[in-house]
Design a protein around this motif. Structure first.
Motif, PDB file in Angstrom:
ATOM      1  N   ARG A 141      10.123  37.780  82.072  1.00 26.07           N
ATOM      2  CA  ARG A 141      10.491  36.390  81.815  1.00 26.07           C
ATOM      3  C   ARG A 141       9.398  35.717  81.002  1.00 26.07           C
ATOM      4  N   PRO A 142       9.753  34.850  80.044  1.00 27.33           N
ATOM      5  CA  PRO A 142       8.732  34.207  79.212  1.00 27.33           C
ATOM      6  C   PRO A 142       7.808  33.290  79.991  1.00 27.33           C
ATOM      7  N   GLY A 143       8.268  32.705  81.119  1.00 26.78           N
ATOM      8  CA  GLY A 143       7.416  31.828  81.899  1.00 26.78           C
ATOM      9  C   GLY A 143       6.195  32.517  82.467  1.00 26.78           C
ATOM     10  N   GLN A 144       6.231  33.846  82.599  1.00 25.31           N
ATOM     11  CA  GLN A 144       5.088  34.586  83.129  1.00 25.31           C
ATOM     12  C   GLN A 144       3.896  34.604  82.174  1.00 25.31           C
ATOM     13  N   MET A 145       4.125  34.279  80.911  1.00 22.81           N
ATOM     14  CA  MET A 145       3.053  34.395  79.925  1.00 22.81           C
ATOM     15  C   MET A 145       2.182  33.147  79.877  1.00 22.81           C
ATOM     16  N   VAL A 146       2.515  32.116  80.667  1.00 21.52           N
ATOM     17  CA  VAL A 146       1.726  30.890  80.648  1.00 21.52           C
ATOM     18  C   VAL A 146       0.469  31.129  81.477  1.00 21.52           C
ATOM     19  N   SER A 147      -0.631  31.428  80.803  1.00 18.96           N
ATOM     20  CA  SER A 147      -1.848  31.798  81.506  1.00 18.96           C
ATOM     21  C   SER A 147      -3.021  31.723  80.555  1.00 18.96           C
ATOM     22  N   ASP A 148      -4.201  31.475  81.098  1.00 15.86           N
ATOM     23  CA  ASP A 148      -5.426  31.590  80.317  1.00 15.86           C
ATOM     24  C   ASP A 148      -5.676  33.075  80.062  1.00 15.86           C
ATOM     25  N   LEU A 149      -5.880  33.446  78.794  1.00 16.50           N
ATOM     26  CA  LEU A 149      -6.064  34.852  78.440  1.00 16.50           C
ATOM     27  C   LEU A 149      -7.522  35.251  78.669  1.00 16.50           C
TER      28      LEU A 149
END
Length: 767
Positions: A141-149
């Motif tokens: 899901r695209p929402g999982q990519m919201v994160s500090d890298l």
């Protein structure tokens, strides 16, 4: 009772203090240097002019030079992320002309588009068109990519269908995120930065050998906060900010020369305050008539709340909390085993968890008045898990045929609930209603894949790839409401279940020819495939219970990759033509006067254009780069559902979030050095032409062209192994919005972090 709380092991403040202590402690214990990027060291010719460095990528699931891969690839290094304060996917991909990031109040609605293609939906039963992969693990899901890298090594952006190797939801491209692996060499780093607007970030890592010649480890952590750049005049608070706390750890086990095992885990907790209600204007312009309708009621309501709509407005007025809270975590094990003879067997076993809580003041007003007679407050929850396994075999290179073959499995159960409370002002007084839906979807994907090179000669080869796919998809929805009929934004009660099993395939056929040792050209045909979908969301009705057909595409790409003038210039060109059938897209709809959307097979769309990626080192100490994309993305044939208005006919119109022209220019120059200390200057400028932000093609949702100029000066101490950087972003104070849409008879926009000019200082220290 519904709750907006995500359970955490400790409070946000305590977690931040713990991370800060851990970072400072780890930095004091570390004692070496850490690699910044996966590159081949640059060489220097007899005149002392440094050549362009050769980047190593894993775009075809094995390490290769970027210049040898017959795919259009953009690479963003961890060093660039630190240099330009770009710490998440949306900020990093913003510098790639072919990529657009679509932002909404909830992270479950985020999406990435490449070459104008992407699925914009909140449905639990639909997958994205662009695949996001972290350390070899696909995010469903695209929402999982919201994160500090945190602890980023580099990002590879693969443009165009990549289904033969990456498979799941990669029909328009792949965002391949690679974080740093442990090494035996002891070391680490500490980053600390502060920017105007009360934004700070502290991050660091410690790395080293735990058991001699056998086990190494790496631990990284981050804490960051930004107050926001939008004011809620209702309670005099800042919104559009964020707060991140997280950690990432890895162990590298090498018991012998044939086996390499990586065990990794990560945890990130995020709070973001939304700004979905920045009013830009109190009018709408209809499509296709072009009639402009001005709302005096909207202007009166906004004026009474202290809001003055304009394209420089940064004030909102919300009386209900609006924020988005995410907990993402996961673990994986990757084992690479050398079978002898150059063959390598790889297994990646992974588990990921995503928890999302969304609160939203949907009506966008703080008062219940005759001008604003309806108030809507939302509270949504997502619980998503995914289990995946990938097993693949890579052959040695240099034979007549070299290949990568494998099998992939993904199981993703998603459960959600969503409540909407609606208060209406009537002549008889306030009327309160609600709707509550428990819904979800489960996806199970099985696939076998492979891609091979047939090396006819040392310079000429054919490319053959195929992935066979089976998707099992099921859904359930059960909405209960206080009213038997529709109220604004809430459809009547409804319950349903459904399931589908679909077979599909993706393929790639092409040729590649090495013109010389430093130049090659390629031509490929790719069939993209994205699985079936259901429109599973809060307002799901009987109209959405039909299964959407899989989205397929036919893509042609002609590319040139070259390194010229003794490798001082790297010039890559890609020409592409991609036609998509059964395009899955959201169409605006109304529920008792409130706009909602429904996911449909919208018909056929196409995108074609050209991309240039160039890097040059014309003189010593100066690096120039230029990235450009011309994208002609259009709706060829839109399939209007029965009963649609004439405005549904948008044939020939541009796809949303697909500016025709976009480019980025970057320059890095070492202005002064005495051997120990350097003073460097760097600057970048990104520009894009106008873009349409709505598939409804309304003229008022066209974003004007804009350009953003950033610059920095950096002082480096090579002996002390540290640098300090002064940065200014959006120097010309150019306003723009991440999305413009219609609401309540007017226009609203979402402001980015660099909506206004801001500045800051950043410190980096290697140990």
């Amino acid at each position: 009772m519904l709750s907006a709380k995500i359970q955490k092991p400790r409070s946000t403040q305590a977690a931040r203090r713990t991370l800060l202590v851990a970072l400072l402690a780890s930095s004091s214990l570390a004692g070496g240097t850490a690699a910044m990027a996966q590159t081949t060291p640059a060489k220097t010719d007899a005149q002392g002019v440094t050549q362009v460095e050769d980047l190593v990528v894993t775009a075809r699931l094995r390490s290769e030079s970027l210049q040898n891969v017959p795919v259009a690839v953009s690479v963003l290094t961890g060093a660039l992320a630190v240099q330009e304060n770009r710490n998440d996917v949306s900020a990093l991909v913003a510098v790639i002309p072919s990529v657009e990031f679509r932002s909404q109040p909830s992270n479950k609605d985020q999406d990435i588009l490449i070459r104008g293609l992407g699925t914009i939906t909140t449905s639990a039963g639909a997958e994205p068109t662009v695949s996001t992969v972290i350390d070899g693990v696909v995010l469903a899901r695209p929402g999982q990519m919201v994160s500090d890298l945190i602890d980023l090594d580099h990002i590879e952006v693969l443009r165009g269908p990549q289904g033969t190797l990456f498979g799941k939801n990669a029909s328009a491209g792949v965002i391949n995120i690679v974080t740093k692996d442990p090494t035996p060499t002891p070391g680490g780093f500490l980053d600390a930065s502060y920017y105007t607007g009360n934004e700070y970030r502290v991050a660091g890592a410690v790395n080293g050998e735990i058991i001699k010649d056998t086990l190494s480890g790496r631990l990284a952590a981050v804490t960051s906060s930004f107050d926001g750049n939008v004011k809620n005049v209702f309670n005099n608070t800042k919104v559009n900010g964020d707060d991140f706390q997280g950690t990432r750890g890895k162990l590298l086990w090498t018991p012998n020369s044939d086996l390499r095992v990586i065990v990794g885990g990560d945890y990130m907790y995020t709070t973001q305050t939304g700004n979905q209600a920045i009013y830009l204007a109190n009018y709408n312009i209809a499509y296709p008539t072009g009639i402009k309708t001005t709302s005096a009621n909207l202007l009166t309501a906004l004026t009474n709340e202290g809001i003055h709509p304009s394209f420089s407005n940064k004030d909102i007025s919300l009386n209900s909390p609006s924020d988005d809270r995410d907990l993402t975590s996961g673990a994986y094990i990757q084992a690479d085993y050398s079978l002898g003879g150059g063959y390598t067997l790889t297994s990646i076993s992974a588990y990921r968890y995503w928890r999302n809580v969304q609160r939203q003041d949907l009506d966008s007003f703080s008062g219940l008045t005759t001008q604003t007679p309806t108030q809507q407050v939302d509270l949504g929850h997502v619980w998503e898990k995914q289990y995946s396994e990938e097993l693949r075999l890579a052959s040695p290179k240099g034979n007549l045929i070299d290949y990568v073959v494998g099998a992939y499995y993904l199981h993703e159960p998603d459960k959600e609930n969503y409540r909407r409370d609606v208060t209406q002002l009537t002549a008889a007084g306030n009327v309160v209603n609600f709707g509550f839906n428990q819904f979800g979807a489960t996806t199970t994907n099985y696939s076998g894949f492979g891609e091979a090179n047939i090396n006819f000669t040392k310079s000429f080869r054919a490319i053959l790839g195929l992935r066979l796919v089976h998707d099992d998809l099921s859904f359930s929805t059960n909405r209960v409401t206080s009213s038997p009929t529709a109220v604004p934004g809430v459809s009547p009660p409804f319950a349903a279940t459904g399931s589908a099993g679909v077979n599909g395939y993706a393929d790639r056929i092409g040729v590649q020819y090495d013109i010389s040792d430093t130049a090659n050209t390629y031509f490929t045909y790719s069939r993209g495939y994205k699985g079936p979908a259901y429109n599973v969301f809060f307002n799901m009705t009987a109209l959405q219970t039909n299964q959407l057909e899989p989205e397929t595409s036919n893509a042609f790409e002609l590319g040139l990759k070259s390194r010229l003038f003794d490798k001082r210039l790297q010039f890559n060109l890609a020409l592409f033509d991609d036609t998509v059938s059964n395009y899955q897209a959201n169409e605006p709809d109304l529920v008792a006067g409130t706009v909602v959307t429904r996911l449909i097979n919208a018909g056929e769309v196409s995108t074609r254009g050209a991309e240039i990626d160039a890097v040059a080192k014309p003189i010593d100490n100066l690096t120039l780069s230029f990235d450009y994309a011309y994208t002609d993305a259009h709706i060829d044939s839109f399939s209007c559902p029965p009963g649609s208005a004439i405005s549904c006919n948008v044939n020939g119109k541009p796809l949303p979030f697909a500016p025709r022209n976009k480019f980025t220019i970057r320059a890095d120059y070492m202005a002064w050095t005495n051997g120990r200390y350097d003073v460097g200057l760097n600057t970048n400028y990104s520009w894009q032409s106008k873009q349409q932000d709505s598939i409804a093609e309304t003229p008022d949702t066209i974003q004007p062209a804009y350009g953003i100029w950033n610059a920095a000066v950096v002082l480096t101490d090579h002996k002390g192994d540290w640098d300090v950087r002064l940065t200014v972003r959006n120097i010309t104070d150019q306003h723009y919005y991440m999305i413009i849409s219609e609401a309540n008879g007017g226009l609203i926009g979402t402001a980015p972090r660099d909506f206004d000019r801001f500045a800051g200082i950043a410190f980096h220290k290697n140990f």
